[in-house]
Design a protein around this motif. Structure first.
Motif, mmCIF file in Angstrom:
data_model
loop_
_atom_site.group_PDB
_atom_site.id
_atom_site.type_symbol
_atom_site.label_atom_id
_atom_site.label_comp_id
_atom_site.label_asym_id
_atom_site.label_seq_id
_atom_site.Cartn_x
_atom_site.Cartn_y
_atom_site.Cartn_z
ATOM 1 N N ARG A 1 0.833 -1.207 0.000
ATOM 2 C CA ARG A 1 0.000 0.000 0.000
ATOM 3 C C ARG A 1 0.865 1.253 0.000
ATOM 4 O O ARG A 1 0.590 2.220 -0.725
ATOM 5 N N MET A 2 1.917 1.253 0.804
ATOM 6 C CA MET A 2 2.824 2.404 0.840
ATOM 7 C C MET A 2 3.515 2.590 -0.501
ATOM 8 O O MET A 2 3.656 3.725 -0.985
ATOM 9 N N ASP A 3 3.953 1.497 -1.121
ATOM 10 C CA ASP A 3 4.616 1.602 -2.427
ATOM 11 C C ASP A 3 3.681 2.198 -3.470
ATOM 12 O O ASP A 3 4.106 2.995 -4.323
ATOM 13 N N ALA A 4 2.407 1.819 -3.404
ATOM 14 C CA ALA A 4 1.442 2.304 -4.392
ATOM 15 C C ALA A 4 1.059 3.756 -4.158
ATOM 16 O O ALA A 4 0.920 4.533 -5.109
ATOM 17 N N SER A 5 0.873 4.138 -2.878
ATOM 18 C CA SER A 5 0.377 5.484 -2.583
ATOM 19 C C SER A 5 1.487 6.507 -2.396
ATOM 20 O O SER A 5 1.279 7.703 -2.624
ATOM 21 N N ASN A 6 2.633 6.060 -1.951
ATOM 22 C CA ASN A 6 3.767 6.959 -1.680
ATOM 23 C C ASN A 6 5.060 6.296 -2.166
ATOM 24 O O ASN A 6 5.853 5.790 -1.365
ATOM 25 N N TRP B 1 8.474 6.690 -0.303
ATOM 26 C CA TRP B 1 8.566 6.493 1.142
ATOM 27 C C TRP B 1 9.830 5.699 1.481
ATOM 28 O O TRP B 1 10.281 4.847 0.712
ATOM 29 N N TYR C 1 7.036 8.767 8.065
ATOM 30 C CA TYR C 1 5.585 8.592 8.027
ATOM 31 C C TYR C 1 5.103 8.161 9.408
ATOM 32 O O TYR C 1 5.533 7.135 9.929
ATOM 33 N N THR D 1 -3.975 7.051 6.674
ATOM 34 C CA THR D 1 -4.849 6.527 5.622
ATOM 35 C C THR D 1 -4.377 5.175 5.129
ATOM 36 O O THR D 1 -5.181 4.269 4.882
ATOM 37 N N GLN D 2 -3.065 5.013 4.995
ATOM 38 C CA GLN D 2 -2.523 3.754 4.493
ATOM 39 C C GLN D 2 -2.789 2.608 5.469
ATOM 40 O O GLN D 2 -3.175 1.502 5.064
ATOM 41 N N SER E 1 -6.502 1.726 5.441
ATOM 42 C CA SER E 1 -6.871 0.988 4.240
ATOM 43 C C SER E 1 -6.515 -0.487 4.354
ATOM 44 O O SER E 1 -7.284 -1.361 3.952
ATOM 45 N N GLU F 1 -13.766 5.221 -2.722
ATOM 46 C CA GLU F 1 -13.045 4.012 -3.134
ATOM 47 C C GLU F 1 -13.978 2.816 -3.078
ATOM 48 O O GLU F 1 -14.753 2.659 -2.136
#
Length: 406
Positions: free
Chosen positions: A20-25, A28, A109, A137-138, A141, A357
């Motif tokens: 999720r972190m890789d996709a959204s940020n 990071w 983060y 948020t991450q 989710s 979403e």
């Protein structure tokens, strides 16, 4: 014997968080988690410490107190003791490198919704990051989609919830008992049946022991809590449990909106009762409409559905008169129809405007359409549902409420 969150479950959660972190940020480099609920989610133990998650290295749970208990309870693979943040600082710098030079990344983060400024200042003394970005948020989710392990605990919580509120509460009601009497008896019975003994919320500075246990108009009394119902509580300093002074009378609506949990995981349920005699027919009709709204919304809880569209579909189908005291009373109305539940009773997503979403299979929601009625109280219903391809699977029972206790 201590029940432990399986190692495979902890690995699965961390893997999903990293993805999720890789996709959204994509840029990071490090996340640090402090809150005990999220520490439990990722490590399987609820201790005083911090979980440091570098992007390309193994995560480490640094524990101040109790390191011994963390080792006893958790199958997390990397747990270290610390007396202060200084103990962890050197180790972290070794895995954060720019070329051959050890260097902290510019940004960290953090759970900005729950980490106090004073705690961050103490942390920053040894971890001098230049910027702070939110990881709330991450994490939310990732937590929103429950595994089969989590769903098994939620189903057990739902079974207890149904049995106690639908089968046992009617036997507890006695004319002349106070709201506090019912609340304390209900709490005791829930714990005896397997409830873990607390109702946890994420909203800021919110205390909760059980929920709302109210007779008649108490259920529409003003409260700071962000929900459609109200309560008097014990006193202004402790607006919890129920009033010692409000006694149960023949003809009262009894409103019970409480959480139930097993090994950290909650269900949310509201059941209503008619004590001594029936409510007026117009109140029964309003209640039945709330039940129909719950069932309509539950049928839409399918993968791919959009929470805001569910909300708008329901709200646009209601007339102005019904909306006047729907989801609250007077000016004290909330702007949602349901909310995610899990380790917290108030998780995301929310069935409300702005949540766009798509739903995913395994998400869990409490739907709670309710309407306040002057001089009677809050009618309506709440149950907990799992998102499935066939619509919401109710795990807290199908009794429509307004259970007669004559």
């Amino acid at each position: 014997m201590t029940k432990k969150v399986p190692f495979t479950e902890l690995e699965y959660r961390m893997t999903r968080f990293r993805k999720r972190m890789d996709a959204s940020n994509p840029d990071w480099e490090i996340a640090v988690i402090f809150s005990k609920i999220n520490l439990y989610y990722f490590t399987g133990t609820m201790q005083d410490g911090m979980l440091i998650v570098p992007r390309d290295e193994e995560a480490t749970f640094w524990v101040r107190r109790s390191y011994e208990r963390a080792l006893d309870e958790s199958l997390f693979s990397n747990i270290e003791p610390m007396n202060s943040f200084r103990d962890a600082a050197g180790s972290v710098s070794k895995v954060c490198k720019a070329g051959n030079e050890s260097k902290l990344p510019d940004a960290v983060y953090l759970e900005t919704e729950v980490v106090p400024i004073a705690l961050y200042q103490r942390f920053q003394k040894y971890f001098p990051f230049k910027n702070v970005k939110s990881v709330d948020t991450q994490i939310a989710s990732v937590k929103a989609v429950k595994s089969e392990y989590e769903l098994s605990l939620l189903r057990e919580a739902g079974r207890i919830h149904q049995h106690v509120l639908e089968d046992l509460v009617p036997e507890m009601l006695r004319e002349g008992m106070s709201e506090a009497d019912l609340a304390t008896k209900l709490f005791s019975v829930l714990v005896e049946e397997g409830h873990h003994g607390v109702s946890r919320f994420g909203m800021f500075d919110t205390e909760m022991i059980l929920g709302n246990v109210c007779f008649g108009e108490s259920s529409i009394y003003p409260t700071y809590f962000n929900g459609p119902g109200g309560k008097l509580g014990l006193c202004p300093a402790v607006p919890l449990l129920g009033s010692r002074d409000r006694k149960l009378r023949k003809g009262d609506l009894v409103f019970v909106d409480v959480g139930c949990g097993v090994e950290g995981y909650h269900t949310d349920k509201t059941t209503t009762y008619m004590f001594g005699s029936s409510l007026p027919q117009y109140a029964i009709d309003i209640h039945n409409k709330c039940v129909a709204i719950q069932n309509e919304a539950a049928a839409m809880l399918k993968p791919g559905a959009i929470p805001s569209e569910i909300y708008n579909t329901i709200m646009n189908g209601l007339d102005e008169e019904f909306l006047q005291n729907f989801m609250g009373f007077g000016g004290r109305k909330v702007k949602f129809l349901g909310h995610g539940v899990g380790l917290l009773i108030d998780e995301t997503p929310v069935i409300a405007a702005g949540f766009d979403e798509p739903l995913r299979e395994g998400m869990v929601f409490a739907l709670e359409p309710k309407r306040g009625i002057e001089n009677i109280g809050m009618v309506g219903i709440e149950n907990t549902f799992i998102v499935t391809s066939d619509g919401g699977e109710c795990i807290t029972g199908n009794n429509p409420g307004l259970i007669p206790v004559y």
